[in-house]
Design a protein around this motif. Structure first.
Motif, short mmCIF file in Angstrom:
data_model
loop_
_atom_site.label_atom_id
_atom_site.label_comp_id
_atom_site.label_asym_id
_atom_site.label_seq_id
_atom_site.Cartn_x
_atom_site.Cartn_y
_atom_site.Cartn_z
N ILE A 87 97.31 -51.98 39.84
CA ILE A 87 97.66 -53.33 40.29
C ILE A 87 99.06 -53.69 39.78
N VAL A 88 99.72 -54.54 40.56
CA VAL A 88 101.09 -54.98 40.24
C VAL A 88 101.07 -56.50 40.09
N VAL A 89 101.56 -56.95 38.95
CA VAL A 89 101.58 -58.40 38.66
C VAL A 89 103.05 -58.82 38.58
N GLY A 90 103.43 -59.78 39.42
CA GLY A 90 104.84 -60.15 39.51
C GLY A 90 105.12 -61.61 39.21
N ASN A 91 105.05 -62.45 40.22
CA ASN A 91 105.56 -63.82 40.12
C ASN A 91 104.99 -64.64 38.97
N TYR A 138 98.06 -52.08 44.59
CA TYR A 138 97.86 -53.42 45.17
C TYR A 138 98.76 -54.40 44.42
N GLY A 139 99.50 -55.24 45.15
CA GLY A 139 100.27 -56.31 44.52
C GLY A 139 100.20 -57.57 45.35
N GLY A 140 100.09 -58.70 44.65
CA GLY A 140 100.15 -59.98 45.34
C GLY A 140 99.22 -61.02 44.76
N GLY A 141 99.82 -62.08 44.21
CA GLY A 141 99.07 -63.29 43.87
C GLY A 141 98.10 -63.16 42.71
N ILE A 142 98.17 -62.10 41.93
CA ILE A 142 97.24 -61.99 40.80
C ILE A 142 97.70 -62.95 39.71
N VAL A 164 99.70 -51.80 49.10
CA VAL A 164 99.27 -52.97 49.88
C VAL A 164 99.95 -54.19 49.26
N GLU A 165 100.87 -54.75 50.03
CA GLU A 165 101.76 -55.79 49.51
C GLU A 165 101.40 -57.16 50.06
N TYR A 166 100.83 -58.00 49.17
CA TYR A 166 100.53 -59.39 49.53
C TYR A 166 101.48 -60.34 48.80
N SER A 167 102.61 -59.84 48.36
CA SER A 167 103.54 -60.61 47.53
C SER A 167 103.46 -62.12 47.76
N GLY A 168 103.12 -62.85 46.68
CA GLY A 168 103.07 -64.31 46.76
C GLY A 168 101.72 -64.89 47.11
N ALA A 169 100.77 -64.07 47.52
CA ALA A 169 99.44 -64.60 47.89
C ALA A 169 98.37 -63.59 47.46
N TYR A 170 97.22 -64.11 47.05
CA TYR A 170 96.13 -63.21 46.67
C TYR A 170 95.51 -62.63 47.94
N PHE A 218 103.69 -54.43 35.53
CA PHE A 218 104.38 -55.70 35.79
C PHE A 218 105.60 -55.38 36.65
N LYS A 219 105.88 -56.30 37.61
CA LYS A 219 107.10 -56.16 38.40
C LYS A 219 108.07 -57.27 38.00
N LEU A 220 109.22 -56.85 37.50
CA LEU A 220 110.25 -57.80 37.07
C LEU A 220 111.34 -57.86 38.13
#
Ligand SMILES: CC(C)=CCC/C(C)=C/CC/C(C)=C/CC/C(C)=C/CC/C(C)=C/CC/C(C)=C/CC/C(C)=C/COP(=O)(O)OP(=O)(O)O
Ligand SMILES: O=P(O)(O)OC[C@@H](O)CO
Ligand SMILES: [Mg+2]
Length: 228
Positions: free
Chosen positions: A206-210, A186-190, A160-166, A11-13
């Protein structure tokens, strides 16, 4: 140094976002492999220190992904240093790193430093605007960028950074091929277990953020999809 190579889920906080105690406990005790603390804007020493102190009540490993020199807080297990391999603004390639080495040089424990070749693939992400990231035009280009990171710069991680979008799975697969033996984040939109499983089948971690801040239960459901 923490051994991120065994990590499947993180998780990304974001220190610039608020999270209540109950939600933080659920995230830290979720079974995730580690917590990454980081964000593009509004990351300060004070909000990073506060978040780190709260995470430290739990046993989960915590690493700081440095995005601002003003917010380098001691006490994390390791420090991730991004190198944006498709930055269009040359100021973002090495200038902050030179400043960081001038400022912190003698305090750095190199065993705690992990460098990441960051490939920003969502042109709408804040970090894409910040660094004026070059767009990725094809899978061949994505693979070549990953090879620049791993074969030319010898970086241990491609992120691979898709921050905010899958993301586009064909682009992520091309990065997997280019990254070869290097570790692929991989991070972004999950937002769902299915998306978590799909990207975890390609990437090492995988990285889960927003989604943590928008739908906590959905965020938590991604852990079992990868590690269950
Ligand atoms: C005393 C002590 C602890 C010493 C430690 C020593 C140490 C580790 C020193 C550091 C030395 C050094 C080389 C520092 C470099 C620091 C630096 C500022 C590097 C620049 C990194 C960089 C290129 C940042 C650009 C932004 C970026 C890549 C951010 C990554 C995080 C990210 C994309 C998060 C997502 O952001 P978010 O806000 O969630 O975005 P959305 O809005 O899309 O959700
Ligand atoms: O916030 P999301 O879109 O989940 O992306 C996660 C992470 O890659 C952001 O740096
Ligand atoms: Mg975010």
């Amino acid at each position: 140094m923490i051994d991120y190579r065994g990590w499947r889920h993180t998780f990304k906080l974001d220190p610039d976002k608020s999270i209540d105690e109950e939600a933080l406990e659920a995230i830290c005790e979720s079974g995730t492999d580690g917590i990454i603390v980081g964000g593009t804007y509004g990351v300060t020493f004070d909000n990073t220190l506060e978040l780190m102190s709260r995470i430290r009540r739990y046993a989960v490993p915590a690493v700081l992904e440095i995005s601002s020199l003003d917010a380098v807080v001691p006490g994390f297990d390791s420090y991730l240093i991004p190198l944006v391999i498709n930055a269009g603004d040359p100021e973002w390639i090495f200038t902050p790193h030179v400043s960081g080495l001038k400022t912190y040089g003698s305090y750095i424990h190199w065993d705690d430093i992990i460098t990441e070749g960051y490939l920003i693939a969502n042109p709408d992400a804040g970090v894409a605007h910040l660094t004026k990231a070059r767009s990725i035009e094809s899978t061949a280009e994505a693979k070549a960028y990953a090879q620049v990171a791993t074969k030319i710069c010898r970086l241990p991680i491609v992120y691979v950074e898709y921050s905010g979008a899958y993301g586009d799975t064909s682009i992520v697969r091309a990065c997997r091929a280019g990254a070869d033996e290097a570790h692929l984040f991989y991070g972004g939109g999950i937002r769902t277990p299915e998306q978590a499983a799909e990207m975890a089948a390609i990437a090492d971690t995988i990285v889960v953020g927003n989604v943590i801040y928008e739908d906590l239960q959905a965020a938590l459901s991604t852990v079992a999809a990868v590690k269950g």
